[in-house]
Scaffold this motif. Sequence first.
Motif, PDB file in Angstrom:
ATOM      1  N   LEU A  68      40.267  86.949   2.039  1.00 42.31           N
ATOM      2  CA  LEU A  68      41.226  85.854   2.216  1.00 42.31           C
ATOM      3  C   LEU A  68      41.259  85.375   3.663  1.00 42.31           C
ATOM      4  N   SER A  69      41.101  86.300   4.601  1.00 45.31           N
ATOM      5  CA  SER A  69      41.073  85.907   6.013  1.00 45.31           C
ATOM      6  C   SER A  69      39.813  85.103   6.315  1.00 45.31           C
ATOM      7  N   GLY A  70      38.667  85.552   5.794  1.00 41.66           N
ATOM      8  CA  GLY A  70      37.429  84.813   5.990  1.00 41.66           C
ATOM      9  C   GLY A  70      37.490  83.439   5.355  1.00 41.66           C
ATOM     10  N   LEU A  71      38.101  83.354   4.192  1.00 42.18           N
ATOM     11  CA  LEU A  71      38.251  82.066   3.519  1.00 42.18           C
ATOM     12  C   LEU A  71      39.087  81.118   4.370  1.00 42.18           C
ATOM     13  N   ALA A  72      40.177  81.614   4.952  1.00 39.96           N
ATOM     14  CA  ALA A  72      41.015  80.779   5.811  1.00 39.96           C
ATOM     15  C   ALA A  72      40.248  80.322   7.054  1.00 39.96           C
ATOM     16  N   LEU A  73      39.488  81.233   7.664  1.00 40.56           N
ATOM     17  CA  LEU A  73      38.682  80.866   8.830  1.00 40.56           C
ATOM     18  C   LEU A  73      37.632  79.825   8.469  1.00 40.56           C
ATOM     19  N   PHE A  78      35.253  77.423  10.814  1.00 40.35           N
ATOM     20  CA  PHE A  78      34.300  78.410  11.328  1.00 40.35           C
ATOM     21  C   PHE A  78      33.230  78.731  10.278  1.00 40.35           C
ATOM     22  N   ARG A  79      31.992  78.858  10.735  1.00 42.62           N
ATOM     23  CA  ARG A  79      30.873  79.017   9.803  1.00 42.62           C
ATOM     24  C   ARG A  79      30.021  80.263  10.052  1.00 42.62           C
ATOM     25  N   ALA A  80      30.267  80.986  11.140  1.00 41.67           N
ATOM     26  CA  ALA A  80      29.437  82.166  11.465  1.00 41.67           C
ATOM     27  C   ALA A  80      30.306  83.420  11.345  1.00 41.67           C
ATOM     28  N   LEU A  81      30.638  83.775  10.101  1.00 41.19           N
ATOM     29  CA  LEU A  81      31.585  84.849   9.838  1.00 41.19           C
ATOM     30  C   LEU A  81      30.886  86.095   9.298  1.00 41.19           C
ATOM     31  N   ASP A  82      31.192  87.232   9.891  1.00 42.28           N
ATOM     32  CA  ASP A  82      30.757  88.522   9.378  1.00 42.28           C
ATOM     33  C   ASP A  82      32.011  89.349   9.074  1.00 42.28           C
ATOM     34  N   GLY A  83      31.946  90.172   8.045  1.00 40.75           N
ATOM     35  CA  GLY A  83      33.107  90.955   7.658  1.00 40.75           C
ATOM     36  C   GLY A  83      32.823  92.439   7.595  1.00 40.75           C
ATOM     37  N   MET A  84      33.859  93.224   7.869  1.00 41.55           N
ATOM     38  CA  MET A  84      33.801  94.686   7.755  1.00 41.55           C
ATOM     39  C   MET A  84      35.061  95.168   7.056  1.00 41.55           C
ATOM     40  N   ASP A  85      34.899  96.137   6.162  1.00 45.71           N
ATOM     41  CA  ASP A  85      36.053  96.742   5.508  1.00 45.71           C
ATOM     42  C   ASP A  85      35.642  98.118   4.984  1.00 45.71           C
ATOM     43  N   PRO A  86      36.560  99.101   5.001  1.00 43.59           N
ATOM     44  CA  PRO A  86      36.199 100.434   4.532  1.00 43.59           C
ATOM     45  C   PRO A  86      36.305 100.621   3.026  1.00 43.59           C
ATOM     46  N   THR A  87      36.792  99.604   2.299  1.00 44.60           N
ATOM     47  CA  THR A  87      37.074  99.762   0.874  1.00 44.60           C
ATOM     48  C   THR A  87      36.051  99.003   0.026  1.00 44.60           C
ATOM     49  N   PRO A  88      35.188  99.707  -0.705  1.00 43.41           N
ATOM     50  CA  PRO A  88      34.119  99.041  -1.458  1.00 43.41           C
ATOM     51  C   PRO A  88      34.598  97.951  -2.415  1.00 43.41           C
ATOM     52  N   LYS A  89      35.660  98.210  -3.155  1.00 40.38           N
ATOM     53  CA  LYS A  89      36.134  97.207  -4.114  1.00 40.38           C
ATOM     54  C   LYS A  89      36.653  95.952  -3.415  1.00 40.38           C
ATOM     55  N   GLN A  95      32.689  89.437  -0.959  1.00 38.70           N
ATOM     56  CA  GLN A  95      31.367  88.898  -1.292  1.00 38.70           C
ATOM     57  C   GLN A  95      31.484  87.699  -2.218  1.00 38.70           C
ATOM     58  N   ALA A  96      32.410  87.778  -3.148  1.00 38.44           N
ATOM     59  CA  ALA A  96      32.575  86.705  -4.126  1.00 38.44           C
ATOM     60  C   ALA A  96      33.095  85.406  -3.510  1.00 38.44           C
ATOM     61  N   LYS A  97      33.722  85.495  -2.323  1.00 41.16           N
ATOM     62  CA  LYS A  97      34.251  84.285  -1.678  1.00 41.16           C
ATOM     63  C   LYS A  97      33.130  83.382  -1.173  1.00 41.16           C
ATOM     64  N   GLY A  98      31.971  83.980  -0.854  1.00 39.94           N
ATOM     65  CA  GLY A  98      30.818  83.179  -0.433  1.00 39.94           C
ATOM     66  C   GLY A  98      30.940  82.549   0.944  1.00 39.94           C
ATOM     67  N   ARG A 101      28.329  85.582   6.367  1.00 36.07           N
ATOM     68  CA  ARG A 101      26.891  85.776   6.566  1.00 36.07           C
ATOM     69  C   ARG A 101      26.512  87.202   6.206  1.00 36.07           C
ATOM     70  N   ASN A 102      27.321  88.150   6.657  1.00 31.66           N
ATOM     71  CA  ASN A 102      27.059  89.571   6.434  1.00 31.66           C
ATOM     72  C   ASN A 102      28.363  90.290   6.147  1.00 31.66           C
ATOM     73  N   LEU A 103      28.274  91.293   5.282  1.00 30.70           N
ATOM     74  CA  LEU A 103      29.413  92.157   4.997  1.00 30.70           C
ATOM     75  C   LEU A 103      28.946  93.609   5.061  1.00 30.70           C
ATOM     76  N   LYS A 104      29.774  94.470   5.616  1.00 22.65           N
ATOM     77  CA  LYS A 104      29.396  95.873   5.671  1.00 22.65           C
ATOM     78  C   LYS A 104      30.634  96.747   5.540  1.00 22.65           C
ATOM     79  N   GLY A 105      30.431  97.933   5.000  1.00 20.50           N
ATOM     80  CA  GLY A 105      31.487  98.917   4.914  1.00 20.50           C
ATOM     81  C   GLY A 105      31.414  99.869   6.088  1.00 20.50           C
ATOM     82  N   PHE A 106      32.436 100.702   6.219  1.00 26.47           N
ATOM     83  CA  PHE A 106      32.421 101.754   7.229  1.00 26.47           C
ATOM     84  C   PHE A 106      33.372 102.858   6.801  1.00 26.47           C
ATOM     85  N   ASP A 107      33.197 104.010   7.388  1.00 27.37           N
ATOM     86  CA  ASP A 107      34.055 105.151   7.108  1.00 27.37           C
ATOM     87  C   ASP A 107      35.407 104.922   7.772  1.00 27.37           C
TER      88      ASP A 107
END
Length: 204
Positions: A68-73, A78-89, A95-98, A101-107
């Motif tokens: 939702l934050s990426g969608l608002a940005l 803004f068009r050069a957005l990368d996302g990080m979140d620790p929760t797979p779901k 990812q579905a928001k489209g 550019r890149n999404l990744k998880g982390f511990d």
Amino acid sequence: MSKKFLDDAYNLNSSQETQDLYQDWAASYDDEVAENGYATPRRVAAALWAHLPEPQTPILDYGCGTGLSGLALHETGFRALDGMDPTPKMLEGAQAKGVYRNLKGFDIDDPAPLQNGAYSVIAAIGVIGTGAAPPETFDLLMKALPKSGILAFSFNDHTLDDPAFTSRLTDWVDTGAARILFRESGPHLPRQNLNSDVILLEKA
């Protein structure tokens, strides 16, 4: 009737409890916060765009959740957005928001999940606070920014009432390590009578 998670989010006691709740909440998260008028992402995006109206500015959306934050940005420009979140779901929702550019998880317990200096702008919208990322996340993100980098973030009412969080901001500003470019109180979850401060902080 689907389970509501919002009230539970402010009563978590560990990183594992936090991750478990958000994993269970992912499927209904967007609908539940929309029902409560979730306004903070658009407010942060608008503040950042007013200060930095450059579409190709690389931005890390830290704790991006379902996006939702990426969608608002993205909707702001803004068009050069990368996302990080620790929760797979949650990342599946992002990812579905489209819009990334890149999404990744982390511990969630990784003390250093970021590469320092990789982004001059980091957004942490609805991320640092009670029931979400702990106070030390604030320092983590600020240290990851280069000189003159910007942290675009929000503190909701619960967080503003907790010195463990607010002292992090105060320490950075009072020591001259950062300066506030913008700060404004406004609606967060209006149907819950919750507000938030939207803040743009520049690293000195």
